[in-house]
Design a protein around this motif. Structure first.
Motif, PDB file in Angstrom:
ATOM      1  N   SER A  35       0.875  -1.092   0.040  1.00  0.00           N
ATOM      2  CA  SER A  35       0.042   0.045  -0.007  1.00  0.00           C
ATOM      3  C   SER A  35       0.777   1.183  -0.005  1.00  0.00           C
ATOM      4  CB  SER A  35      -1.006  -0.017   1.300  1.00  0.00           C
ATOM      5  OG  SER A  35      -1.703  -1.008   1.054  1.00  0.00           O
ATOM      6  N   LEU A  36       0.727   2.043  -1.089  1.00  0.00           N
ATOM      7  CA  LEU A  36       1.480   3.108  -1.263  1.00  0.00           C
ATOM      8  C   LEU A  36       0.905   4.338  -1.043  1.00  0.00           C
ATOM      9  CD1 LEU A  36       3.061   2.752  -4.764  1.00  0.00           C
ATOM     10  CD2 LEU A  36       4.047   2.050  -2.709  1.00  0.00           C
ATOM     11  N   ASP A  37       1.503   5.761  -0.321  1.00  0.00           N
ATOM     12  CA  ASP A  37       0.893   6.913  -0.286  1.00  0.00           C
ATOM     13  C   ASP A  37       1.011   7.533  -1.640  1.00  0.00           C
ATOM     14  OD1 ASP A  37       0.131   6.574   2.503  1.00  0.00           O
ATOM     15  OD2 ASP A  37       2.024   6.682   2.891  1.00  0.00           O
ATOM     16  N   VAL A  38       0.032   7.905  -2.278  1.00  0.00           N
ATOM     17  CA  VAL A  38      -0.101   8.376  -3.613  1.00  0.00           C
ATOM     18  C   VAL A  38      -0.696   9.706  -3.475  1.00  0.00           C
ATOM     19  CG1 VAL A  38      -1.045   8.351  -6.215  1.00  0.00           C
ATOM     20  CG2 VAL A  38      -0.218   6.303  -4.791  1.00  0.00           C
ATOM     21  N   LEU A  39      -0.101  10.639  -3.986  1.00  0.00           N
ATOM     22  CA  LEU A  39      -0.689  12.021  -4.295  1.00  0.00           C
ATOM     23  C   LEU A  39      -0.997  12.397  -5.644  1.00  0.00           C
ATOM     24  CD1 LEU A  39      -1.196  15.159  -3.066  1.00  0.00           C
ATOM     25  CD2 LEU A  39       1.009  15.560  -3.781  1.00  0.00           C
ATOM     26  N   ASP A  40      -2.369  12.813  -5.874  1.00  0.00           N
ATOM     27  CA  ASP A  40      -2.611  13.252  -7.265  1.00  0.00           C
ATOM     28  C   ASP A  40      -3.199  14.652  -7.394  1.00  0.00           C
ATOM     29  OD1 ASP A  40      -4.034  13.401  -9.652  1.00  0.00           O
ATOM     30  OD2 ASP A  40      -5.418  11.712  -9.365  1.00  0.00           O
ATOM     31  N   THR A  41      -1.975  15.494  -8.079  1.00  0.00           N
ATOM     32  CA  THR A  41      -2.361  16.905  -8.129  1.00  0.00           C
ATOM     33  C   THR A  41      -3.404  17.045  -9.077  1.00  0.00           C
ATOM     34  OG1 THR A  41      -0.339  17.035  -9.379  1.00  0.00           O
ATOM     35  CG2 THR A  41       0.007  17.151  -6.962  1.00  0.00           C
ATOM     36  N   GLY A  42      -4.118  17.847  -8.961  1.00  0.00           N
ATOM     37  CA  GLY A  42      -5.153  18.316 -10.139  1.00  0.00           C
ATOM     38  C   GLY A  42      -5.896  17.109 -10.500  1.00  0.00           C
ATOM     39  N   GLY A  43      -6.330  16.198  -9.409  1.00  0.00           N
ATOM     40  CA  GLY A  43      -6.996  14.886  -9.701  1.00  0.00           C
ATOM     41  C   GLY A  43      -8.435  15.124  -9.961  1.00  0.00           C
ATOM     42  N   HIS A  57      -3.890   1.188  -2.788  1.00  0.00           N
ATOM     43  CA  HIS A  57      -3.309   2.517  -2.412  1.00  0.00           C
ATOM     44  C   HIS A  57      -3.885   3.384  -1.784  1.00  0.00           C
ATOM     45  CE1 HIS A  57      -0.079   0.390  -4.404  1.00  0.00           C
ATOM     46  NE2 HIS A  57      -0.616   0.502  -5.873  1.00  0.00           N
ATOM     47  N   ARG A  58      -3.377   4.364  -0.794  1.00  0.00           N
ATOM     48  CA  ARG A  58      -3.760   5.403  -0.007  1.00  0.00           C
ATOM     49  C   ARG A  58      -3.744   6.739  -1.033  1.00  0.00           C
ATOM     50  NH1 ARG A  58      -1.045   2.370   3.521  1.00  0.00           N
ATOM     51  NH2 ARG A  58       0.708   3.487   3.051  1.00  0.00           N
ATOM     52  N   VAL A  59      -4.873   7.539  -1.489  1.00  0.00           N
ATOM     53  CA  VAL A  59      -4.797   8.486  -2.386  1.00  0.00           C
ATOM     54  C   VAL A  59      -5.231   9.709  -1.710  1.00  0.00           C
ATOM     55  CG1 VAL A  59      -5.094   9.332  -4.687  1.00  0.00           C
ATOM     56  CG2 VAL A  59      -4.992   6.690  -3.999  1.00  0.00           C
ATOM     57  N   THR A  60      -4.483  10.850  -1.943  1.00  0.00           N
ATOM     58  CA  THR A  60      -4.735  12.200  -1.719  1.00  0.00           C
ATOM     59  C   THR A  60      -4.886  13.066  -2.834  1.00  0.00           C
ATOM     60  OG1 THR A  60      -3.643  12.073   0.525  1.00  0.00           O
ATOM     61  CG2 THR A  60      -4.214  14.313  -0.088  1.00  0.00           C
ATOM     62  N   ALA A  79     -17.419   3.437  -5.460  1.00  0.00           N
ATOM     63  CA  ALA A  79     -16.491   2.188  -5.833  1.00  0.00           C
ATOM     64  C   ALA A  79     -15.911   1.406  -4.730  1.00  0.00           C
ATOM     65  CB  ALA A  79     -15.191   2.829  -6.461  1.00  0.00           C
ATOM     66  N   GLY A  80     -16.445   1.657  -3.412  1.00  0.00           N
ATOM     67  CA  GLY A  80     -16.137   1.094  -2.189  1.00  0.00           C
ATOM     68  C   GLY A  80     -14.688   1.595  -1.701  1.00  0.00           C
ATOM     69  N   VAL A  81     -14.002   2.743  -2.250  1.00  0.00           N
ATOM     70  CA  VAL A  81     -12.857   2.962  -1.701  1.00  0.00           C
ATOM     71  C   VAL A  81     -12.733   4.313  -0.869  1.00  0.00           C
ATOM     72  CG1 VAL A  81     -11.582   1.624  -3.465  1.00  0.00           C
ATOM     73  CG2 VAL A  81     -12.157   3.950  -3.942  1.00  0.00           C
ATOM     74  N   ALA A  82     -13.624   4.608  -0.291  1.00  0.00           N
ATOM     75  CA  ALA A  82     -13.833   6.026   0.267  1.00  0.00           C
ATOM     76  C   ALA A  82     -12.788   6.166   1.656  1.00  0.00           C
ATOM     77  CB  ALA A  82     -15.161   6.407   0.701  1.00  0.00           C
ATOM     78  N   ASP A  83     -12.468   5.039   2.073  1.00  0.00           N
ATOM     79  CA  ASP A  83     -11.647   4.964   3.264  1.00  0.00           C
ATOM     80  C   ASP A  83     -10.337   5.192   2.719  1.00  0.00           C
ATOM     81  OD1 ASP A  83     -11.732   2.693   1.921  1.00  0.00           O
ATOM     82  OD2 ASP A  83     -10.970   1.335   3.771  1.00  0.00           O
ATOM     83  N   ARG A 101       5.678  17.961   2.696  1.00  0.00           N
ATOM     84  CA  ARG A 101       6.946  17.662   1.974  1.00  0.00           C
ATOM     85  C   ARG A 101       7.255  16.043   2.266  1.00  0.00           C
ATOM     86  NH1 ARG A 101       9.472  22.134  -0.394  1.00  0.00           N
ATOM     87  NH2 ARG A 101       8.458  24.074   0.173  1.00  0.00           N
ATOM     88  N   SER A 102       8.010  15.608   1.227  1.00  0.00           N
ATOM     89  CA  SER A 102       8.523  14.275   1.298  1.00  0.00           C
ATOM     90  C   SER A 102       7.665  13.189   2.029  1.00  0.00           C
ATOM     91  CB  SER A 102       9.810  14.353   2.220  1.00  0.00           C
ATOM     92  OG  SER A 102      10.587  15.292   1.416  1.00  0.00           O
ATOM     93  N   SER A 103       6.304  13.322   1.612  1.00  0.00           N
ATOM     94  CA  SER A 103       5.380  12.464   2.396  1.00  0.00           C
ATOM     95  C   SER A 103       4.793  11.375   1.387  1.00  0.00           C
ATOM     96  CB  SER A 103       4.343  13.261   2.693  1.00  0.00           C
ATOM     97  OG  SER A 103       4.947  14.159   4.075  1.00  0.00           O
ATOM     98  N   TYR A 104       5.220  11.129  -0.033  1.00  0.00           N
ATOM     99  CA  TYR A 104       4.606  10.209  -0.875  1.00  0.00           C
ATOM    100  C   TYR A 104       5.512   9.451  -1.772  1.00  0.00           C
ATOM    101  CZ  TYR A 104       0.603  13.253   0.352  1.00  0.00           C
ATOM    102  OH  TYR A 104      -0.501  13.846   1.081  1.00  0.00           O
ATOM    103  N   ASP A 105       5.026   8.152  -1.967  1.00  0.00           N
ATOM    104  CA  ASP A 105       5.866   7.290  -2.610  1.00  0.00           C
ATOM    105  C   ASP A 105       5.586   7.626  -4.190  1.00  0.00           C
ATOM    106  OD1 ASP A 105       6.549   5.482  -0.387  1.00  0.00           O
ATOM    107  OD2 ASP A 105       4.254   5.414  -0.051  1.00  0.00           O
TER     108      ASP A 105
END
Length: 254
Positions: A35-43, A57-60, A79-83, A101-105
């Motif tokens: 499980s990765l920490d993923v950041l989606d900018t402008g997602g 994965h965990r997505v912000t 989609a059942g992924v709200a958590d 900063r420096s918080s995402y895989d």
């Protein structure tokens, strides 16, 4: 579940999705955590964020539009992924007002760089959000695709203008502030401190083929998808792609 590979979206996103999915899998295996920490900018509403979360994965998602974030929340719930999906309002220039900063895989920066005031600054912020060894998936408008499409539409002066303009714009009515060549885009990536791993041409043919042919000819959509996938990594086709996709990595921990 929302899926970039569904028929209406597939021609625009299939190449990027397959590359991204494989890259996230490699990153997860190399880090020893599925499980990765993923950041989606402008997602936005989660076209990529929700399927990425469905992989475990965990997505912000950071997006300036409250409406898009509301749609993201609804899509993630359906989609059942709200958590595993969190939306926050913001943009790349003020990125560290809302995330650390420096918080995402991995960081996704899709369809953002062409609209920011300063692409170099925006990309530096995106890179600074990565952990050591983290992955960047960057998708931006390609100059060659715009020149080709204006030419085929008979707008020859606009095509020439786009070719000569520093930002690749074909005129005052052009809705895209910046377009990029492979050299310009990879230079920006390297200038942000990242190492370019691969470049792909996206929507090389799909924007040029009449929609009625793709929608009505049996097997046409699948054949076009296979063709897009076949040429995506071929350098000869990057110069005419509507979009350019770059995979890059942050330096490992010293």
């Amino acid at each position: 579940m929302s899926d970039p590979m569904r028929p209406r979206a597939s021609l625009r996103t299939a190449v990027v999705w397959e590359v991204l999915k494989d890259a996230l899998d490699r990153r997860a295996k190399s880090g020893g955590d599925p499980s990765l920490d993923v950041l989606d900018t402008g997602g936005g509403s989660g076209r990529f964020a929700v399927p990425v979360a469905a992989l475990g994965h965990r997505v912000t998602v950071v997006d300036p539009s409250p409406d898009a974030l509301f749609a993201l929340e609804r899509r993630a719930a359906e989609a059942g992924v709200a958590d595993r999906v969190r939306g926050v309002q913001g943009d790349v220039h003020g990125l560290f007002d809302v995330v650390d900063r420096s918080s995402y895989d991995a960081v996704l920066c899709h369809g953002v760089l062409e609209y920011v005031d300063d692409p170099a600054e925006g990309l530096r912020n995106v890179a600074a959000a990565l952990r050591p060894g983290g992955l960047l998936s960057l998708l931006a408008a390609g100059l060659g695709g715009a020149v080709l499409s204006r030419t085929l539409a008979g707008h020859f002066n606009e095509a020439r203008q786009a070719l000569e303009d520093p930002d690749g714009r074909w005129g005052e009515q052009d809705p895209v502030p910046h377009r990029f060549t492979v050299d310009r885009l990879t230079t920006l990536v390297e200038g942000s401190g990242l190492r370019v791993g691969a470049v792909h041409g996206v929507r090389v043919f799909s924007d040029l083929v009449p929609g009625v042919l793709v929608d009505t000819e049996p097997g046409a959509r699948e054949a076009l998808l296979r063709l897009e996938s076949a040429v995506a990594s071929l350098e000869a086709f990057h110069s005419v792609a509507t979009q350019l996709h770059v995979l890059a990595e942050a330096p490992p921990a010293s």
